[in-house]
Design a protein around this motif. Structure first.
Motif, PDB file in Angstrom:
ATOM      1  N   LYS A 186      -5.194  -3.532   8.256  1.00  0.00           N
ATOM      2  CA  LYS A 186      -3.813  -3.905   8.739  1.00  0.00           C
ATOM      3  C   LYS A 186      -3.266  -5.184   8.114  1.00  0.00           C
ATOM      4  N   GLU A 187      -4.091  -6.149   8.291  1.00  0.00           N
ATOM      5  CA  GLU A 187      -3.725  -7.546   7.817  1.00  0.00           C
ATOM      6  C   GLU A 187      -3.311  -7.562   6.351  1.00  0.00           C
ATOM      7  N   ALA A 188      -4.310  -6.935   5.375  1.00  0.00           N
ATOM      8  CA  ALA A 188      -3.987  -6.765   3.883  1.00  0.00           C
ATOM      9  C   ALA A 188      -2.706  -6.060   3.850  1.00  0.00           C
ATOM     10  N   ALA A 189      -2.571  -4.932   4.430  1.00  0.00           N
ATOM     11  CA  ALA A 189      -1.409  -4.271   4.414  1.00  0.00           C
ATOM     12  C   ALA A 189       0.037  -5.073   4.438  1.00  0.00           C
ATOM     13  N   ALA A 190       0.070  -5.936   5.200  1.00  0.00           N
ATOM     14  CA  ALA A 190       1.528  -6.754   5.529  1.00  0.00           C
ATOM     15  C   ALA A 190       1.398  -7.856   4.209  1.00  0.00           C
ATOM     16  N   LEU A 191       0.586  -7.966   3.494  1.00  0.00           N
ATOM     17  CA  LEU A 191       0.937  -9.067   2.656  1.00  0.00           C
ATOM     18  C   LEU A 191       1.693  -8.627   1.433  1.00  0.00           C
ATOM     19  N   GLU A 192       2.655  -9.256   0.880  1.00  0.00           N
ATOM     20  CA  GLU A 192       3.654  -8.961  -0.081  1.00  0.00           C
ATOM     21  C   GLU A 192       2.758  -8.813  -1.404  1.00  0.00           C
ATOM     22  N   SER A 193       1.732  -9.294  -1.322  1.00  0.00           N
ATOM     23  CA  SER A 193       1.072  -9.051  -2.979  1.00  0.00           C
ATOM     24  C   SER A 193       0.413  -7.907  -3.062  1.00  0.00           C
ATOM     25  N   VAL A 194       0.194  -7.015  -1.992  1.00  0.00           N
ATOM     26  CA  VAL A 194      -0.280  -5.851  -1.964  1.00  0.00           C
ATOM     27  C   VAL A 194       0.535  -4.552  -2.123  1.00  0.00           C
ATOM     28  N   ASP A 195       0.201  -3.694  -3.336  1.00  0.00           N
ATOM     29  CA  ASP A 195       1.251  -2.735  -3.678  1.00  0.00           C
ATOM     30  C   ASP A 195       0.833  -1.208  -2.950  1.00  0.00           C
ATOM     31  N   PHE A 196      -0.545  -0.999  -2.772  1.00  0.00           N
ATOM     32  CA  PHE A 196      -1.024   0.126  -2.390  1.00  0.00           C
ATOM     33  C   PHE A 196      -2.186  -0.041  -1.172  1.00  0.00           C
ATOM     34  N   ILE A 197      -2.119   1.025  -0.333  1.00  0.00           N
ATOM     35  CA  ILE A 197      -3.130   1.172   0.815  1.00  0.00           C
ATOM     36  C   ILE A 197      -4.108   2.200   0.203  1.00  0.00           C
ATOM     37  N   GLY A 198      -5.178   1.735   0.224  1.00  0.00           N
ATOM     38  CA  GLY A 198      -6.445   2.411  -0.408  1.00  0.00           C
ATOM     39  C   GLY A 198      -7.350   3.244   0.541  1.00  0.00           C
ATOM     40  N   GLY A 199      -8.143   4.092   0.199  1.00  0.00           N
ATOM     41  CA  GLY A 199      -9.228   4.743   1.246  1.00  0.00           C
ATOM     42  C   GLY A 199     -10.336   5.259   0.567  1.00  0.00           C
ATOM     43  N   LEU A 200     -11.276   5.812   1.154  1.00  0.00           N
ATOM     44  CA  LEU A 200     -12.644   6.309   0.787  1.00  0.00           C
ATOM     45  C   LEU A 200     -13.079   7.135   1.397  1.00  0.00           C
ATOM     46  N   ASP A 201     -13.220   8.490   0.999  1.00  0.00           N
ATOM     47  CA  ASP A 201     -14.126   9.579   1.330  1.00  0.00           C
ATOM     48  C   ASP A 201     -13.896   9.686   2.850  1.00  0.00           C
ATOM     49  N   PRO A 202     -12.838  10.057   3.753  1.00  0.00           N
ATOM     50  CA  PRO A 202     -12.470  10.092   4.855  1.00  0.00           C
ATOM     51  C   PRO A 202     -13.600  10.951   5.687  1.00  0.00           C
ATOM     52  N   TYR A 203     -13.908  11.971   5.205  1.00  0.00           N
ATOM     53  CA  TYR A 203     -15.285  12.953   5.932  1.00  0.00           C
ATOM     54  C   TYR A 203     -16.519  12.327   5.866  1.00  0.00           C
ATOM     55  N   SER A 204     -16.933  11.971   4.536  1.00  0.00           N
ATOM     56  CA  SER A 204     -18.450  11.793   4.518  1.00  0.00           C
ATOM     57  C   SER A 204     -18.567  10.425   4.899  1.00  0.00           C
ATOM     58  N   ILE A 205     -17.822   9.245   4.864  1.00  0.00           N
ATOM     59  CA  ILE A 205     -17.901   7.862   5.485  1.00  0.00           C
ATOM     60  C   ILE A 205     -17.557   7.939   6.876  1.00  0.00           C
ATOM     61  N   ASP A 206     -16.056   8.298   7.292  1.00  0.00           N
ATOM     62  CA  ASP A 206     -15.949   7.831   8.516  1.00  0.00           C
ATOM     63  C   ASP A 206     -15.682   9.089   9.543  1.00  0.00           C
ATOM     64  N   GLY A 207     -16.150  10.382   9.074  1.00  0.00           N
ATOM     65  CA  GLY A 207     -16.415  11.461   9.838  1.00  0.00           C
ATOM     66  C   GLY A 207     -15.084  12.175  10.368  1.00  0.00           C
ATOM     67  N   ASN A 208     -13.792  11.710   9.885  1.00  0.00           N
ATOM     68  CA  ASN A 208     -12.618  12.184  10.374  1.00  0.00           C
ATOM     69  C   ASN A 208     -11.439  12.251   9.452  1.00  0.00           C
ATOM     70  N   ILE A 209     -11.286  13.402   9.012  1.00  0.00           N
ATOM     71  CA  ILE A 209     -10.155  13.317   7.848  1.00  0.00           C
ATOM     72  C   ILE A 209      -8.832  12.654   8.371  1.00  0.00           C
ATOM     73  N   GLU A 210      -8.416  13.219   9.421  1.00  0.00           N
ATOM     74  CA  GLU A 210      -7.206  13.249  10.028  1.00  0.00           C
ATOM     75  C   GLU A 210      -6.972  11.694  10.460  1.00  0.00           C
ATOM     76  N   LYS A 211      -7.850  11.215  11.213  1.00  0.00           N
ATOM     77  CA  LYS A 211      -7.839   9.807  11.681  1.00  0.00           C
ATOM     78  C   LYS A 211      -7.796   8.765  10.633  1.00  0.00           C
ATOM     79  N   VAL A 212      -8.434   8.997   9.496  1.00  0.00           N
ATOM     80  CA  VAL A 212      -8.434   7.909   8.350  1.00  0.00           C
ATOM     81  C   VAL A 212      -6.859   8.037   7.717  1.00  0.00           C
ATOM     82  N   LEU A 213      -6.527   9.346   7.497  1.00  0.00           N
ATOM     83  CA  LEU A 213      -5.247   9.543   6.601  1.00  0.00           C
ATOM     84  C   LEU A 213      -4.133   9.227   7.409  1.00  0.00           C
ATOM     85  N   ASP A 214      -4.206   9.544   9.044  1.00  0.00           N
ATOM     86  CA  ASP A 214      -3.072   9.209   9.427  1.00  0.00           C
ATOM     87  C   ASP A 214      -2.927   7.622   9.701  1.00  0.00           C
TER      88      ASP A 214
END
Length: 413
Positions: A186-214
């Motif tokens: 959330k802190e990184a997303a607010a920075l002007e220099s950042v262009d994209f929000i990334g992510g990593l394997d929502p199910y196998s790493i975090d166990g919840n596709i919807e929560k991560v992508l939301d």
């Protein structure tokens, strides 16, 4: 490593004996050859001011008939973490999963951060040696590194600002929730220099596709960013993630054309019917695919994706780091691999494959009309030892010179 470029021109200058593609030669409606000619090209204030008939008697810089092509762009790379510049190290057989690698990174990141500015600069220099002037680079956002990976990467890019540009992806390499990275994201997303929000394997790493992508989508919407998530998962979870992201982008049209799935290896394990269906959905939602080529036996359905109009971006991903033994930094090599993997062998097909290195900028259009360079275009180009685009791809021709903004570097005397 190839020899370094030597600066031979700064500011406004004229080039002579520049080889440019002028059209296709046909035999019974089939392209059999690419026509070229020599020109003088005038550069002023970082742009192409004029393209004129060649004048061998002019006082311009002689590029000796080298072929001028659009500069290359690496659209998936990790400049913030690399072993390039350190002693050789092959991939360890002990770390087999992404979670294994996360644990390993937690151990080594503190030490690597001490020299990451210098190593990022060395990796940028490697990309430049192979003709790249632009990259989409991911940087780690995790409890171990905080925002220090970004800070060091920005220092490296600042030191290279006159000859190299990048767009930045905040990448939760250790998972959003697996290592409690959401607050830092959330802190990184607010920075002007950042262009994209990334992510990593929502199910196998975090166990919840919807929560991560939301959360990923909401951060992108709140801060007017794009999305570029890493998805290595195949099978049901991989396809569910892709389809869920397509649905979210369809609900939020402002994200169309700004959303990408990196790797998306699940697409390489579908039937032909399933591949056509998902390609059509991706194209309709304007969700792109950013991938490396090849990757551990998976062959992505790039021809089908392109047929349906999906934006396909190509990059080196890991360049000789602790995630992969391979990775040359050479975008022309990536185009060559694509040509070989998918059977693009004719003059016309090879000329089109160059687009994977330049990200869709080509000297000639489908009908052989000259479309690059034009007066007013940015002065970003490479000079290669080849007779045409097709040859440069097929033979991975050597790069002789690199032009960026108002600088020209050359590897030959």
């Amino acid at each position: 490593m190839q020899s370094e470029y030597q600066p031979i021109a700064v500011g406004n200058y004229i080039l002579k004996n520049v080889r440019l593609e002028t059209g296709f030669e046909y035999d019974d409606k089939e392209v059999i050859r690419t026509k070229t000619d020599l020109f003088c090209v005038e550069i002023e204030e970082g742009k192409i001011k004029a393209i004129k008939p060649n004048d061998t008697q002019s006082k311009g810089i002689d590029v000796k008939g080298k072929l001028m092509l659009p500069a290359f762009r690496d659209m998936h790379v990790h400049l913030d973490k690399t072993l390039y510049g350190l002693p050789w190290q092959a991939l360890s057989p002990k770390r087999k999963t992404v979670k294994d690698m996360i644990a390993y990174e937690q151990q080594i990141i503190p030490e690597l951060l001490k020299t990451s500015v210098e190593r990022a600069e060395q990796l940028i220099s490697l990309l430049q040696n192979y003709g790249a002037t632009y990259a989409r680079t991911h940087f780690n956002v995790d409890p171990t590194s905080g925002l220090r990976s970004l800070e060091n990467l920005e220092k490296a890019l600042q030191n290279k600002k006159d000859s190299f540009k990048a767009e930045l992806v905040a990448f939760p390499q250790h998972g959003l929730y697996y290592t409690e990275s959401a607050s830092i994201m959330k802190e990184a997303a607010a920075l002007e220099s950042v262009d994209f929000i990334g992510g990593l394997d929502p199910y196998s790493i975090d166990g919840n596709i919807e929560k991560v992508l939301d959360l990923t989508v909401q951060l992108a919407l709140d801060h007017q960013k794009g999305i570029d998530i890493h998805l290595h998962e195949v099978g049901e979870s991989g396809m569910k993630t892709i389809n869920y992201l397509i649905d979210k982008v369809t609900e939020n049209p402002i994200l169309q054309g700004k959303t990408f799935v990196s790797h998306a290896f699940a697409l390489g394990h579908l039937s032909l019917k399933e591949t056509n269906e998902i390609a059509e959905k991706l194209a309709a939602a304007k969700v792109g695919i950013a991938s490396s080529v090849p990757f551990r036996g998976t062959i992505m359905p790039i021809p089908t994706l392109k047929k349906y109009g999906v934006n396909v971006l190509i990059g080196n991903d890991n360049v000789q780091d602790y995630w992969s033994t391979f990775g040359s930094g050479n975008m022309l090599q990536k185009a060559n691999l694509i040509a070989e993997l998918y059977g693009y062998e004719t003059e016309f097909e090879l000329s089109r494959v160059l687009a994977f290195a330049t990200q869709d900028i080509l000297p000639l259009d489908e009908n052989g009309n000259q479309q690059w360079p034009k007066t007013g275009d940015a002065a970003h180009a490479v000079f290669v030892d080849a007779s045409c685009s097709a040859e440069s791809v097929a033979r991975m021709s050597a790069i002789a010179g690199l032009m960026t903004k108002d600088h020209l570097g050359w590897k030959e005397s």
